[in-house]
Design a protein around this motif. Structure first.
Motif, PDB file in Angstrom:
ATOM      1  N   CYS A  34      14.073  41.932  15.880  1.00  0.00           N
ATOM      2  CA  CYS A  34      13.323  43.027  16.479  1.00  0.00           C
ATOM      3  C   CYS A  34      11.826  42.794  16.273  1.00  0.00           C
ATOM      4  O   CYS A  34      11.396  42.472  15.161  1.00  0.00           O
ATOM      5  N   CYS A  73      10.391  46.162  13.838  1.00  0.00           N
ATOM      6  CA  CYS A  73      10.775  46.410  12.452  1.00  0.00           C
ATOM      7  C   CYS A  73      11.354  45.176  11.780  1.00  0.00           C
ATOM      8  O   CYS A  73      11.551  45.154  10.576  1.00  0.00           O
ATOM      9  N   THR A  94      14.303  43.782  12.209  1.00  0.00           N
ATOM     10  CA  THR A  94      15.749  43.773  12.041  1.00  0.00           C
ATOM     11  C   THR A  94      16.365  42.577  12.768  1.00  0.00           C
ATOM     12  O   THR A  94      15.976  42.271  13.885  1.00  0.00           O
ATOM     13  N   CYS A 125      15.154  46.717  18.735  1.00  0.00           N
ATOM     14  CA  CYS A 125      16.420  47.327  18.359  1.00  0.00           C
ATOM     15  C   CYS A 125      16.526  48.718  18.974  1.00  0.00           C
ATOM     16  O   CYS A 125      15.595  49.194  19.630  1.00  0.00           O
ATOM     17  N   CYS A 178      13.761  51.221  17.782  1.00  0.00           N
ATOM     18  CA  CYS A 178      12.433  50.819  18.240  1.00  0.00           C
ATOM     19  C   CYS A 178      12.351  50.885  19.758  1.00  0.00           C
ATOM     20  O   CYS A 178      11.296  51.163  20.320  1.00  0.00           O
TER      21      CYS A 178
HETATM   22 ZN   LIG Z   1      13.436  47.652  15.395  1.00  0.00          ZN
END
Ligand SMILES: [Zn+2]
Length: 65
Positions: free
Chosen positions: A18, A21, A23, A45, A48
């Motif tokens: 991502c 963030c 991820t 993600c 987000c």
């Molecule tokens: Zn994210």
């Protein structure tokens, strides 16, 4: 015999990260959003993507009206 029974890296299986963030996912989940900007792929993600869409919608609102 030199047959390779296992390949550590399989083509087509790429992990995605991502952009916001950080991820990571082994494969691209259906809930994730992929946007292509300047020839590069950016993944967001689920959480987000919602925040990203809100930002886009707010921008569109100001420009549309
Ligand atoms: Zn994210």
């Amino acid at each position: 015999m030199d047959e390779r029974t296992s390949d550590p890296a399989q083509p087509g299986t790429q992990s995605v990260v991502c952009e916001r963030c950080g991820t990571t996912a082994e494969s691209l989940p259906v809930t994730w959003t992929c946007s292509v900007e300047n020839g590069g792929r950016h993944y967001f993600c689920d959480d987000c993507a919602r925040a990203h869409l809100r930002a886009i919608e707010s921008r569109l609102d100001s420009s549309w009206w």
